[in-house]
Design an enzyme around this catalytic site. Structure first.
Site, short mmCIF file in Angstrom:
data_model
loop_
_atom_site.label_atom_id
_atom_site.label_comp_id
_atom_site.label_asym_id
_atom_site.label_seq_id
_atom_site.Cartn_x
_atom_site.Cartn_y
_atom_site.Cartn_z
N HIS A 306 0.84 -1.18 0.00
CA HIS A 306 0.00 0.00 0.00
C HIS A 306 0.88 1.23 0.00
O HIS A 306 1.94 1.23 0.61
CB HIS A 306 -0.91 0.03 1.24
N ASP A 364 -7.93 -5.53 0.25
CA ASP A 364 -8.43 -6.32 -0.88
C ASP A 364 -7.99 -7.77 -0.86
O ASP A 364 -8.46 -8.57 -1.66
CB ASP A 364 -7.97 -5.69 -2.20
N1 CMC Z 1 4.20 -7.50 -4.76
C1 CMC Z 1 5.53 -7.50 -4.93
N2 CMC Z 1 6.30 -6.41 -4.81
C2 CMC Z 1 5.68 -5.25 -4.53
C3 CMC Z 1 4.29 -5.18 -4.32
C4 CMC Z 1 3.54 -6.36 -4.46
N3 CMC Z 1 2.22 -6.34 -4.29
N4 CMC Z 1 3.95 -3.89 -4.05
C5 CMC Z 1 5.07 -3.19 -4.07
N5 CMC Z 1 6.13 -3.99 -4.35
C6 CMC Z 1 7.53 -3.60 -4.44
C7 CMC Z 1 7.81 -2.86 -5.73
O1 CMC Z 1 8.24 -3.74 -6.74
C8 CMC Z 1 8.89 -1.89 -5.31
O2 CMC Z 1 10.11 -2.59 -5.27
P1 CMC Z 1 11.49 -1.79 -5.61
O3 CMC Z 1 11.63 -0.74 -4.55
O4 CMC Z 1 12.52 -2.87 -5.53
O5 CMC Z 1 11.30 -1.23 -6.98
C9 CMC Z 1 8.52 -1.54 -3.86
O6 CMC Z 1 7.76 -2.66 -3.38
C10 CMC Z 1 7.69 -0.27 -3.74
O7 CMC Z 1 6.59 -0.38 -4.66
P2 CMC Z 1 5.91 0.86 -5.36
O8 CMC Z 1 5.16 0.39 -6.54
O9 CMC Z 1 6.93 1.94 -5.56
O10 CMC Z 1 4.94 1.32 -4.22
P3 CMC Z 1 3.66 2.22 -4.41
O11 CMC Z 1 3.43 2.88 -3.13
O12 CMC Z 1 3.79 3.07 -5.62
O13 CMC Z 1 2.51 1.14 -4.75
C11 CMC Z 1 0.65 -0.28 -4.62
C12 CMC Z 1 1.49 0.79 -3.90
C13 CMC Z 1 -0.60 -0.57 -3.81
C14 CMC Z 1 0.19 0.25 -5.98
C15 CMC Z 1 1.50 -1.56 -4.79
O14 CMC Z 1 1.91 -2.06 -3.53
C16 CMC Z 1 0.78 -2.64 -5.59
O15 CMC Z 1 0.80 -2.61 -6.82
N6 CMC Z 1 0.09 -3.60 -4.89
C17 CMC Z 1 -0.70 -4.59 -5.55
C18 CMC Z 1 -2.03 -3.99 -5.94
C19 CMC Z 1 -2.94 -3.81 -4.75
O16 CMC Z 1 -3.11 -4.69 -3.93
N7 CMC Z 1 -3.59 -2.61 -4.70
C20 CMC Z 1 -4.60 -2.33 -3.67
C21 CMC Z 1 -4.25 -1.20 -2.79
S1 CMC Z 1 -5.34 -1.13 -1.38
C22 CMC Z 1 -6.88 -0.75 -2.00
C23 CMC Z 1 -6.98 0.63 -2.53
O17 CMC Z 1 -6.64 1.59 -1.82
O18 CMC Z 1 -7.42 0.79 -3.66
#
Ligand code: CMC
Length: 430
Positions: A306, A364
């Site tokens: 998240h 989720d």
């Molecule tokens: N599985 C594996 N690695 C992950 C995941 C994951 N679900 N989420 C983040 N990472 C890694 C990512 O690869 C990155 O690694 P590095 O620093 O080595 O490049 C690091 O963690 C930080 O990720 P980010 O994408 O920069 O983080 P963010 O804050 O931009 O993304 C997120 C947040 C929710 C989009 C992401 O964690 C994700 O895609 N999760 C899966 C989708 C999901 O479950 N979304 C629902 C969010 S809760 C409901 C809502 O509010 O809508």
């Protein structure tokens, strides 16, 4: 006493920028005059360090895993209240008295029907249309049906539009579901509470009596509370940005629904369930954990991670408990998907990669299993999220419209395209 300031150095110059403090949480540096004074913009794609507005509605402490609506912990609201009480709280800022609650329930209930011509609007869709596509269109179309509540400068019209959307979005969501499975639309039954009425509109058929299952209704109501608001996330920011131009509230909420659809946001519950189905068996989990950790593989564990929570999402804990309650009520003793989810969570929570990146299950992760057990197809999961989030979007939209300092949202950019060049006639181009 002068307001606190912070000094920022630009080459040989330095600027004093005002610092503003909230009631809890980090302070902000007010950079509103930065460009005028320095000729520079700030750069923060994804808004990771940018507060886009001031708000009194929802507070999240992502490090501690805390979520408060108007100051009240989500755990207490989910345990003791119902969804319409949360709606009242988000809209008006205080918990209702018994009389206020009864009046609010009455007002919402009296708006549950939609203009009958909406039925014909639905007929225009293919039966296999994704219900989120239908929702974007149907909620946007409300502005074509309810002209008497689109004047955003009129406080009464703003409130009427708000009540209409809280009341009618469940009706439209149920219609989108019924249309997709080829069953007749079920009109609302106002003697039922909000969530029981929604379940009935989804699962009743004219040929049979429908009995609301109180355990399922309570569980779904709790799921709605968990999803009701989440401060300035992507869809809420979309609603605020759309609303900042003066667009009507129905159009703004339709924009929020469109944004919510994405798999990184509200679409994650659908994606999480699909992922559990794809994993198929607990034996396959290590393979998927390895894929999630592989930098060259785009795969992510859906329902994990998240932007704000760097701790267990407080909503996920309540969701997990609700999942068990629903499966027990439905007599589901062994759900292979639940087994996979529990084991996946256990392994990920002990894995160095997930620990280091502070990736925990989010709301989720478990909601898909629960909604599936209740009888909803995966395509409806995000629709249910949109239904619940409607009140949050509306509360945030109203707060913005009623803020005297509100102006149109207009971000700037770091331009990296061509500098000025001259047009060449087509015959001279190579
Ligand atoms: N599985 C594996 N690695 C992950 C995941 C994951 N679900 N989420 C983040 N990472 C890694 C990512 O690869 C990155 O690694 P590095 O620093 O080595 O490049 C690091 O963690 C930080 O990720 P980010 O994408 O920069 O983080 P963010 O804050 O931009 O993304 C997120 C947040 C929710 C989009 C992401 O964690 C994700 O895609 N999760 C899966 C989708 C999901 O479950 N979304 C629902 C969010 S809760 C409901 C809502 O509010 O809508």
């Amino acid at each position: 006493m002068s307001a606190p300031v912070t000094s920022v150095k630009f080459g040989d110059n330095s600027l004093d920028l005002p610092v503003k403090s909230g009631s809890v949480g980090p302070s902000v540096i007010d950079i509103g005059k930065l460009y005028a004074q320095s000729g520079m913009f700030t750069y923060d794609p994804g808004f990771t360090s940018t507060a886009a507005c001031e708000s009194k509605i929802t507070y999240i402490d992502g490090d501690e895993g805390i979520l408060l609506y108007r100051g009240f912990p989500i755990e207490q609201l989910a345990e003791h209240g119902d969804f319409l009480e949360t709606c009242y709280l988000l809209l008006y800022g205080e918990l209702p008295t018994a009389a206020q609650k009864a009046d609010f329930d009455y007002r919402v209930t009296r708006h549950t029907m939609v203009h009958d011509q909406m039925q014909r609007f639905f007929q225009g869709f293919r039966r296999d249309a994704h219900p989120m596509a239908v929702m974007v269109a149907a909620v946007g179309a409300l502005s074509a049906f309810y002209h008497d509540s689109t004047d955003i400068t009129d406080e009464t019209q703003r409130m009427v539009a708000s009540m209409r959307m809280i009341a009618k979005v469940p009706t439209l969501a149920a219609m989108a579901f019924k249309y997709s499975i080829g069953q007749p639309f079920v009109y609302p039954l106002n003697s039922l509470d909000y969530t029981s009425n929604f379940l009935r509109m989804c699962f009743a058929v004219p040929a049979e009596e429908y009995q609301v299952n109180k355990v399922l209704s309570r569980a779904l109501d709790r799921i709605f509370i968990l999803h009701a608001d989440h401060e300035q996330n992507a869809s809420t920011s979309t609603v605020r940005l759309a609303g900042s131009s003066g667009a009507n509230p129905f159009a703004c909420i339709a924009a929020g629904i469109a944004c919510l659809w994405g798999p990184a946001h509200g679409g994650a519950n659908e994606a999480a369930l699909k992922m559990l189905e794809e994993i198929g068996h607990v034996e396959n989990i290590p393979k998927y954990i390895a894929k999630a950790k592989d930098k060259n593989d785009p795969f992510r564990l859906m329902g994990f991670g998240h932007r704000v929570y760097k701790n267990y999402d407080p909503r996920a804990k309540i969701m997990q408990k609700t999942t068990h309650e629903v499966l027990a009520e439905l007599g589901v003793k062994d759900d292979p998907l639940l087994d996979i989810a529990i084991e996946l969570e256990r392994i990920a929570l002990h894995d160095e990669y997930f620990i280091e990146k502070k990736l925990y299950p989010n709301v989720d992760f478990y909601s898909g299993i629960t909604l599936k057990a209740m009888g909803f197809p995966t395509t409806m999961f995000t629709v249910l999220f949109a239904l619940a989030r409607t009140v949050g979007w509306i509360a945030q939209w109203k707060e913005m419209i009623e803020d005297p300092s509100q102006k149109i949202g207009r971000p700037r950019q770091l331009y990296t395209g061509s500098a000025r060049r001259e047009y060449s006639p087509m015959a001279q181009r190579r």
